[in-house]
Motif scaffolding. Structure first.
Motif, mmCIF file in Angstrom:
data_model
loop_
_atom_site.group_PDB
_atom_site.id
_atom_site.type_symbol
_atom_site.label_atom_id
_atom_site.label_comp_id
_atom_site.label_asym_id
_atom_site.label_seq_id
_atom_site.Cartn_x
_atom_site.Cartn_y
_atom_site.Cartn_z
ATOM 1 N N MET A 42 0.850 -1.194 0.000
ATOM 2 C CA MET A 42 0.000 0.000 0.000
ATOM 3 C C MET A 42 0.882 1.239 0.000
ATOM 4 O O MET A 42 2.004 1.210 0.503
ATOM 5 N N GLN A 43 0.361 2.309 -0.554
ATOM 6 C CA GLN A 43 1.099 3.559 -0.544
ATOM 7 C C GLN A 43 0.190 4.701 -0.103
ATOM 8 O O GLN A 43 -1.021 4.629 -0.233
ATOM 9 N N ASP A 51 4.560 4.247 2.558
ATOM 10 C CA ASP A 51 4.389 3.175 1.584
ATOM 11 C C ASP A 51 4.966 1.917 2.213
ATOM 12 O O ASP A 51 6.127 1.925 2.657
ATOM 13 N N VAL A 52 4.186 0.857 2.290
ATOM 14 C CA VAL A 52 4.659 -0.386 2.905
ATOM 15 C C VAL A 52 4.337 -1.549 1.982
ATOM 16 O O VAL A 52 3.333 -1.538 1.264
ATOM 17 N N GLY A 53 5.213 -2.568 2.001
ATOM 18 C CA GLY A 53 4.949 -3.723 1.158
ATOM 19 C C GLY A 53 5.926 -4.849 1.400
ATOM 20 O O GLY A 53 6.933 -4.686 2.104
ATOM 21 N N VAL A 54 5.619 -5.979 0.812
ATOM 22 C CA VAL A 54 6.477 -7.166 0.873
ATOM 23 C C VAL A 54 6.528 -7.783 -0.516
ATOM 24 O O VAL A 54 5.693 -7.485 -1.381
ATOM 25 N N SER A 100 -3.925 -6.144 5.467
ATOM 26 C CA SER A 100 -4.383 -5.650 6.766
ATOM 27 C C SER A 100 -3.333 -5.894 7.838
ATOM 28 O O SER A 100 -3.215 -5.106 8.789
ATOM 29 N N ARG A 101 -2.550 -6.955 7.726
ATOM 30 C CA ARG A 101 -1.513 -7.234 8.705
ATOM 31 C C ARG A 101 -0.410 -6.174 8.639
ATOM 32 O O ARG A 101 0.126 -5.755 9.667
ATOM 33 N N LEU A 102 -0.078 -5.749 7.431
ATOM 34 C CA LEU A 102 0.905 -4.682 7.288
ATOM 35 C C LEU A 102 0.366 -3.380 7.880
ATOM 36 O O LEU A 102 1.081 -2.660 8.588
#
Length: 298
Positions: free
Chosen positions: A25-26, A44-47, A60-62
């Motif tokens: 997501m950003q 901005d977070v992601g894997v 949702s966990r992030l």
């Protein structure tokens, strides 16, 4: 329908199995504690999605893990803990996690001479990544400053000399006459042009760094450049700023070299990339210089 029977579409096998480099997501709004203040940031977070048989990640966990930053001081330790939590919540799905935080730090800056002070805004980014090569953190900040063109200054001095020769050819002058001429509009017939300029500094922190040295990075840049833009000023401050500009003539190449030299002296950085932009007041285009040390795309 109760919670036990709610469909989990993300758990379904995709029609075409394909791993993905980054999913997340950003633009997530988030307050963070940094540089001694509460800052409104955007995250901005992601894997990575390394399991091509999985349709998607658990966003949702992030999102829920991210909000742990609200109550902690932002530093490399909290960032690494967060990324490890991202990966722990995506075991067998992901091997890489990353976060980018953007915001603006407000710092109170004193005037050059008078007791006045004012607030300046410094846009920054923090980028952290956890992958098979380890944990990496980069810090970026933009600093505004004034730059006076050396060529323009030389041309202005020549015009002043020509005006002096025109006004006083073959005359013997007293000290008082020269001083009066220098202080008159007829004497200083030309001035050099200066422009508001910007330095964008990207630094990679040493692996054993804990703090995010945002203020230290800003101070290093402004001291190297010598003509950081001002906030509240009186006439004495404006005059001091004019003197600083006159004694700090620089092309964009000069600014880049000054910053490069100053950053090389900082032991907290393992690499850096810098870019200076002089928003020309003479031309309709900008003058730009780039320098890097030990830098490769992370």
């Amino acid at each position: 329908m109760n919670a036990l029977t709610l469909p989990d579409i993300a758990a379904q096998t995709p029609a075409h199995e394909q791993a993905l480099d980054w999913v997340g997501m950003q633009g997530i709004a988030l307050p963070v504690n940094m540089a001694g203040q509460r800052i409104h940031a955007s995250a901005d977070v992601g894997v990575s999605l390394d399991d091509g048989n999985a349709r998607g990640i658990h966003m949702s966990r992030l999102y829920l893990a991210l909000h742990a930053l609200e109550q902690r001081e932002l530093n490399t330790t909290t960032l690494q803990q967060l990324l490890n939590e991202f990966l722990d919540s995506h075991q067998c799905l992901s091997q890489q996690a990353s976060i980018t935080l953007r915001g603006e730090a407000l710092l109170s800056r004193p005037a050059l001479v008078s007791p006045l002070s004012g607030w300046k805004s410094y846009p920054f980014e923090v980028r952290a990544r956890q992958d098979s090569w380890g944990f990496h953190v980069e810090l970026q900040v933009q600093v505004a400053y004034s730059s006076t063109c050396p060529c323009s200054a030389a041309l202005a001095r020549q015009l002043i000399q020509q005006q002096f020769a025109h006004d006083f050819a073959n005359q013997q002058l007293s000290y008082e006459q020269v001083m009066e001429w220098l202080g008159s509009p007829q004497g200083i017939v030309a001035t050099p042009h200066s422009q508001r300029s910007y330095a964008t500094l990207q630094v990679r922190l040493q692996v054993d760094s804990t703090a995010l040295p945002l203020v230290e990075l800003i101070d290093t840049a402004e001291q190297a450049l010598g003509t950081a833009v001002q906030t509240a000023v009186k006439r004495a401050d404006e005059q001091a700023f004019a003197l600083a500009n006159g004694q700090n003539l620089m092309f964009c190449e000069d600014a880049a070299r000054r910053l490069h030299s100053a950053l090389r002296e900082q032991l907290a950085f393992s690499a850096f990339h810098l870019r200076v932009v002089h928003a020309e007041s003479l031309h309709a285009h900008d003058a730009v210089a780039v320098s890097r040390w030990n830098w490769s795309p992370a």
